[in-house]
Design an enzyme around this catalytic site. Structure first.
Site, PDB file in Angstrom:
ATOM      1  N   GLY A 247       3.076   1.499   2.183  1.00 45.92           N
ATOM      2  CA  GLY A 247       2.181   2.161   3.138  1.00 45.92           C
ATOM      3  C   GLY A 247       1.294   1.144   3.819  1.00 45.92           C
ATOM      4  O   GLY A 247       1.669  -0.025   3.970  1.00 45.92           O
ATOM      5  N   SER A 248       0.100   1.576   4.190  1.00 42.49           N
ATOM      6  CA  SER A 248      -0.787   0.706   4.962  1.00 42.49           C
ATOM      7  C   SER A 248      -1.406  -0.388   4.102  1.00 42.49           C
ATOM      8  O   SER A 248      -1.590  -0.219   2.894  1.00 42.49           O
ATOM      9  CB  SER A 248      -1.905   1.543   5.595  1.00 42.49           C
ATOM     10  OG  SER A 248      -2.700   2.116   4.591  1.00 42.49           O
ATOM     11  N   THR A 249      -1.728  -1.494   4.722  1.00 41.99           N
ATOM     12  CA  THR A 249      -2.371  -2.605   4.025  1.00 41.99           C
ATOM     13  C   THR A 249      -3.726  -2.172   3.471  1.00 41.99           C
ATOM     14  O   THR A 249      -4.107  -2.560   2.365  1.00 41.99           O
ATOM     15  CB  THR A 249      -2.516  -3.806   4.984  1.00 41.99           C
ATOM     16  OG1 THR A 249      -1.196  -4.246   5.325  1.00 41.99           O
ATOM     17  CG2 THR A 249      -3.264  -4.961   4.342  1.00 41.99           C
ATOM     18  N   GLU A 250      -4.404  -1.336   4.229  1.00 42.09           N
ATOM     19  CA  GLU A 250      -5.727  -0.853   3.807  1.00 42.09           C
ATOM     20  C   GLU A 250      -5.646  -0.139   2.449  1.00 42.09           C
ATOM     21  O   GLU A 250      -6.399  -0.455   1.517  1.00 42.09           O
ATOM     22  CB  GLU A 250      -6.239   0.097   4.896  1.00 42.09           C
ATOM     23  CG  GLU A 250      -7.614   0.638   4.683  1.00 42.09           C
ATOM     24  CD  GLU A 250      -7.857   1.879   5.542  1.00 42.09           C
ATOM     25  OE1 GLU A 250      -7.037   2.157   6.448  1.00 42.09           O
ATOM     26  OE2 GLU A 250      -8.860   2.564   5.293  1.00 42.09           O
ATOM     27  N   GLY A 252      -3.126  -0.239   0.358  1.00 42.78           N
ATOM     28  CA  GLY A 252      -2.569  -1.190  -0.605  1.00 42.78           C
ATOM     29  C   GLY A 252      -3.657  -2.038  -1.245  1.00 42.78           C
ATOM     30  O   GLY A 252      -3.672  -2.257  -2.457  1.00 42.78           O
ATOM     31  N   GLU A 269       4.367  -2.814  -0.802  1.00 46.26           N
ATOM     32  CA  GLU A 269       5.111  -3.084   0.436  1.00 46.26           C
ATOM     33  C   GLU A 269       4.240  -2.572   1.561  1.00 46.26           C
ATOM     34  O   GLU A 269       4.112  -1.370   1.743  1.00 46.26           O
ATOM     35  CB  GLU A 269       6.447  -2.327   0.447  1.00 46.26           C
ATOM     36  CG  GLU A 269       7.390  -2.679  -0.666  1.00 46.26           C
ATOM     37  CD  GLU A 269       8.180  -3.950  -0.387  1.00 46.26           C
ATOM     38  OE1 GLU A 269       8.107  -4.466   0.754  1.00 46.26           O
ATOM     39  OE2 GLU A 269       8.848  -4.425  -1.303  1.00 46.26           O
ATOM     40  N   CYS A 303       7.876  -0.880   9.220  1.00 45.27           N
ATOM     41  CA  CYS A 303       6.978  -1.948   8.766  1.00 45.27           C
ATOM     42  C   CYS A 303       7.479  -3.322   9.201  1.00 45.27           C
ATOM     43  O   CYS A 303       6.687  -4.219   9.453  1.00 45.27           O
ATOM     44  CB  CYS A 303       6.795  -1.883   7.258  1.00 45.27           C
ATOM     45  SG  CYS A 303       8.321  -1.693   6.362  1.00 45.27           S
ATOM     46  N   GLU A 400      -1.076  -4.005  13.606  1.00 44.74           N
ATOM     47  CA  GLU A 400       0.136  -3.209  13.512  1.00 44.74           C
ATOM     48  C   GLU A 400      -0.072  -1.919  14.295  1.00 44.74           C
ATOM     49  O   GLU A 400      -0.964  -1.136  13.985  1.00 44.74           O
ATOM     50  CB  GLU A 400       0.447  -2.894  12.040  1.00 44.74           C
ATOM     51  CG  GLU A 400       1.739  -2.146  11.856  1.00 44.74           C
ATOM     52  CD  GLU A 400       2.067  -1.862  10.398  1.00 44.74           C
ATOM     53  OE1 GLU A 400       1.190  -1.390   9.656  1.00 44.74           O
ATOM     54  OE2 GLU A 400       3.222  -2.121   9.997  1.00 44.74           O
TER      55      GLU A 400
HETATM   56  P1  NAI Z   1      -1.297   5.373   4.231  1.00 47.92           P
HETATM   57  O1  NAI Z   1      -1.171   4.041   3.624  1.00 47.92           O
HETATM   58  O2  NAI Z   1      -2.617   6.067   4.173  1.00 47.92           O
HETATM   59  O3  NAI Z   1      -0.212   6.357   3.561  1.00 47.92           O
HETATM   60  C1  NAI Z   1       0.904   5.942   2.785  1.00 47.92           C
HETATM   61  C2  NAI Z   1       0.949   6.755   1.506  1.00 47.92           C
HETATM   62  O4  NAI Z   1      -0.189   6.460   0.712  1.00 47.92           O
HETATM   63  C3  NAI Z   1       0.925   8.270   1.723  1.00 47.92           C
HETATM   64  O5  NAI Z   1       1.760   8.879   0.767  1.00 47.92           O
HETATM   65  C4  NAI Z   1      -0.529   8.604   1.445  1.00 47.92           C
HETATM   66  O6  NAI Z   1      -0.729   9.946   1.048  1.00 47.92           O
HETATM   67  C5  NAI Z   1      -0.864   7.652   0.340  1.00 47.92           C
HETATM   68  N1  NAI Z   1      -2.294   7.350   0.184  1.00 47.92           N
HETATM   69  C6  NAI Z   1      -3.280   7.411   1.115  1.00 47.92           C
HETATM   70  N2  NAI Z   1      -4.461   7.038   0.592  1.00 47.92           N
HETATM   71  C7  NAI Z   1      -4.225   6.727  -0.713  1.00 47.92           C
HETATM   72  C8  NAI Z   1      -5.045   6.260  -1.775  1.00 47.92           C
HETATM   73  N3  NAI Z   1      -6.350   6.022  -1.626  1.00 47.92           N
HETATM   74  N4  NAI Z   1      -4.470   6.017  -2.982  1.00 47.92           N
HETATM   75  C9  NAI Z   1      -3.149   6.213  -3.153  1.00 47.92           C
HETATM   76  N5  NAI Z   1      -2.326   6.665  -2.185  1.00 47.92           N
HETATM   77  C10 NAI Z   1      -2.851   6.921  -0.970  1.00 47.92           C
HETATM   78  O7  NAI Z   1      -0.805   5.265   5.739  1.00 47.92           O
HETATM   79  P2  NAI Z   1      -1.151   6.267   6.960  1.00 47.92           P
HETATM   80  O8  NAI Z   1      -2.595   6.642   6.909  1.00 47.92           O
HETATM   81  O9  NAI Z   1      -0.142   7.343   6.934  1.00 47.92           O
HETATM   82  O10 NAI Z   1      -0.883   5.337   8.227  1.00 47.92           O
HETATM   83  C11 NAI Z   1      -1.891   4.455   8.703  1.00 47.92           C
HETATM   84  C12 NAI Z   1      -1.263   3.187   9.204  1.00 47.92           C
HETATM   85  O11 NAI Z   1      -0.672   2.484   8.134  1.00 47.92           O
HETATM   86  C13 NAI Z   1      -0.127   3.372  10.188  1.00 47.92           C
HETATM   87  O12 NAI Z   1      -0.601   3.519  11.482  1.00 47.92           O
HETATM   88  C14 NAI Z   1       0.654   2.104  10.005  1.00 47.92           C
HETATM   89  O13 NAI Z   1       0.108   1.072  10.775  1.00 47.92           O
HETATM   90  C15 NAI Z   1       0.463   1.789   8.555  1.00 47.92           C
HETATM   91  N6  NAI Z   1       1.613   2.231   7.743  1.00 47.92           N
HETATM   92  C16 NAI Z   1       2.506   1.288   7.386  1.00 47.92           C
HETATM   93  C17 NAI Z   1       3.610   1.639   6.677  1.00 47.92           C
HETATM   94  C18 NAI Z   1       4.604   0.629   6.295  1.00 47.92           C
HETATM   95  O14 NAI Z   1       5.693   0.959   5.860  1.00 47.92           O
HETATM   96  N7  NAI Z   1       4.283  -0.638   6.411  1.00 47.92           N
HETATM   97  C19 NAI Z   1       3.901   3.039   6.296  1.00 47.92           C
HETATM   98  C20 NAI Z   1       2.860   3.951   6.690  1.00 47.92           C
HETATM   99  C21 NAI Z   1       1.779   3.526   7.406  1.00 47.92           C
HETATM  100 MG    MG Z   2      -4.106   6.749   5.500  1.00 45.00          MG
END
Ligand code: NAI
Ligand code: MG
Length: 491
Positions: A247-250, A252, A269, A303, A400
């Site tokens: 998911g997002s770097t933030e 992560g 990742e 990603c 990104e």
């Molecule tokens: P996100 O990182 O918030 O979501 C990814 C997963 O993490 C989802 O299942 C979400 O429910 C879960 N999640 C969210 N907050 C969490 C926490 N505190 N602890 C554990 N799990 C948590 O990503 P989001 O908000 O959907 O997208 C934001 C940006 O992140 C996108 O615009 C993109 O730039 C990036 N992103 C990158 C990805 C990649 O594969 N590199 C995939 C998704 C988003």
């Molecule tokens: Mg998010």
């Protein structure tokens, strides 16, 4: 005028690219009105009784109600996984392989149903979910099924053992494929799992529960809990032995902070801002196809998307011209139309983010080009976009965007290409386009990226490890490398 430019003048693009509609029927998918959580082999309502709606981004129509799991629900799922791990971890490895082969075969058999549902819930073109996501998801199960009974040979003299319970959190860009990347190696290594799909795309993971039952996997080996970030956070804090996150770097980084000092293993990742580098000796038409595939595949929700294009200065003009012509032939629209190249943006939130960054690009002084295209009225859409006149300091060259937006920059020498390509906090992937084999190797050695493609882009294979450097994360998925994070060793 250079030769290249003369040649392009002699190959005009046909003016009319109208196609008759070729909609894929959604009849093969049958949805329930409401889904609970899949725990210990059966469906369980979330204890707090909270549900949320999941929609189709192509027209914002509601698809189903999905459970919002809280801490207690997550704890119940982890407990079910823990219990199942007692027998699953001791099962003859060849038996574990049998189940994984079954899952792979069922996925292949039901691939059309899964592909339609993936496009419906996530917005990606059916052509991609049918030809990329589904075959690759099945291939991951086939591949790891083959390793299940050969772990001692995979890691000679190291006595591999399962970890126990893996908590897995996945994003919305490749919902079923990320599930396969996570579940297949974990199970092959003898672990049980609790997986949380992303809140906007839970439906293929919920349909996967049906596959788990069909394959007669022992109850509790695979548990699926749905919900938003709070559910993910509860899983991170749960009684698991490992967290695998994409998911997002933030997020992560937040997870890494949370787990610092604990015994839990972690793989991340995260995001990327890949450089796709075109040298003046490259086959330009092929490179243009690679550029288009690199950034407009899956609406750029990738990603490892090639979101920064570096063109050698001497071929800048013909490359940009060819690219714009090619972009004009991309068909944007209904994800369920078999002709569609670029589907719907996954969510309102993601569309807002793309729009914000594109506005920043204009404000900072970059030049924008979007081919003329008619976007559907309902749903979330963004036209394929290319920015030229981009400085390295612009936000669109640094951050990104995770959308169909390309930033074009230039370079003169290979050294300069390396320096500019590496000038990013990320390091997930890169692409090199050149006829010269020695230059490919020279570049690949210097690029700080986990994956480097040469004269191609966005190619995936279960046998090949995938993962990042720097803020793109750590740990590898795919290949033998992808098994290691799910194993403990005596040495
Ligand atoms: P996100 O990182 O918030 O979501 C990814 C997963 O993490 C989802 O299942 C979400 O429910 C879960 N999640 C969210 N907050 C969490 C926490 N505190 N602890 C554990 N799990 C948590 O990503 P989001 O908000 O959907 O997208 C934001 C940006 O992140 C996108 O615009 C993109 O730039 C990036 N992103 C990158 C990805 C990649 O594969 N590199 C995939 C998704 C988003
Ligand atoms: Mg998010």
């Amino acid at each position: 005028m250079t030769d290249v430019e003369k040649r392009t003048d002699r190959s005009p693009v046909p003016a009319d690219w109208t196609y008759a509609p070729a909609p894929e029927s959604t009849e093969i998918v049958s949805l329930r009105e409401r889904y609970g959580l899949f725990v210990g082999g059966s469906w369980m309502a979330p204890r707090a009784g909270e549900f949320f709606e999941t929609i189709s981004p192509r027209d914002e129509s509601p698809l189903a109600q999905v459970g919002q799991a809280d801490e207690e629900d997550v704890a119940a799922a982890v407990e079910a996984a823990r219990e199942a791990s007692q027998t699953w971890s001791k099962l003859a490895p060849s038996e574990r392989a049998k189940y994984l082969f079954r899952i792979a075969r069922i996925l292949a058999e039901r691939s059309r149903e899964f592909a339609v549902l993936e496009s419906l819930n996530g917005g990606k073109p059916i052509k991609e979910s049918r030809d990329v996501d589904l075959p690759l998801a099945a291939a991951h199960f086939f591949y790891y099924a083959g390793w299940a009974d050969k772990l001692e040979y995979a890691f000679p003299n190291r006595r591999p053992k399962p970890l126990g319970v893996a908590g897995q959190i996945i994003p919305w860009n490749f919902p079923l494929l990320m599930l396969a990347w996570k579940i297949a190696p974990a199970l092959a290594a003898g672990n049980t799992v609790v997986l949380k799909p992303a809140e906007t795309t839970p439906l293929t993971a919920l349909l996967f529960c049906d596959v788990v039952r069909q394959a007669e996997l022992p109850p509790g080996v695979v548990n699926i809990v749905t919900g938003d970030g709070r559910t993910g956070a509860a899983l991170v804090d749960g009684d698991v032995d490992k967290i695998a996150f994409t998911g997002s770097t933030e997020v992560g980084k937040a997870i890494q902070r949370r787990l610092a000092g604990s015994d839990k293993k972690l793989t991340l990742e995260l995001g990327g801002k890949a450089a796709n580098i075109v040298f003046d000796d490259a086959a330009l038409d092929q490179a243009v196809e690679g550029i288009v595939n690199g950034i407009y595949f899956n609406q750029g929700h990738v990603c490892c998307a090639g979101s920064r294009l570096f063109v050698q200065e001497s071929i800048y003009e013909p490359v940009v011209e060819k690219l714009k012509r090619r972009m004009a032939t991309l068909r944007v629209g209904d994800p369920l139309d078999k002709n569609t190249d670029v589907g719907a943006i996954n969510s309102r939130m993601q569309l807002d983010k793309i729009e914000e960054l594109v506005a920043a690009g204009r404000d900072e002084g970059a030049e924008i080009y979007q081919p003329p295209c008619r976007l559907p009225e309902k749903g979330y859409w963004f036209a394929p976009t290319v920015f030229t006149n981009v400085a390295q300091s612009y936000r669109i060259a640094q951050e990104e965007i995770f959308g169909p937006v390309l930033s074009v920059l230039t370079f003169r020498t290979p050294d300069e290409a390396v320096e500019k390509a590496n000038n990013t906090p990320y390091g997930l992937s890169a692409g090199i386009w050149t006829e010269k084999g020695s230059r490919i190797l020279w570049m690949a050695e210097r690029l700080r990226a986990g994956v480097v493609w040469a004269n191609t882009f966005n190619r995936f294979d279960p046998t090949s490890p995938f993962g990042g450097y720097k803020e793109s994360g750590f740990g590898r998925e795919g290949g033998l490398h992808g098994l290691e994070p799910y194993l403990a060793f005596d040495d």
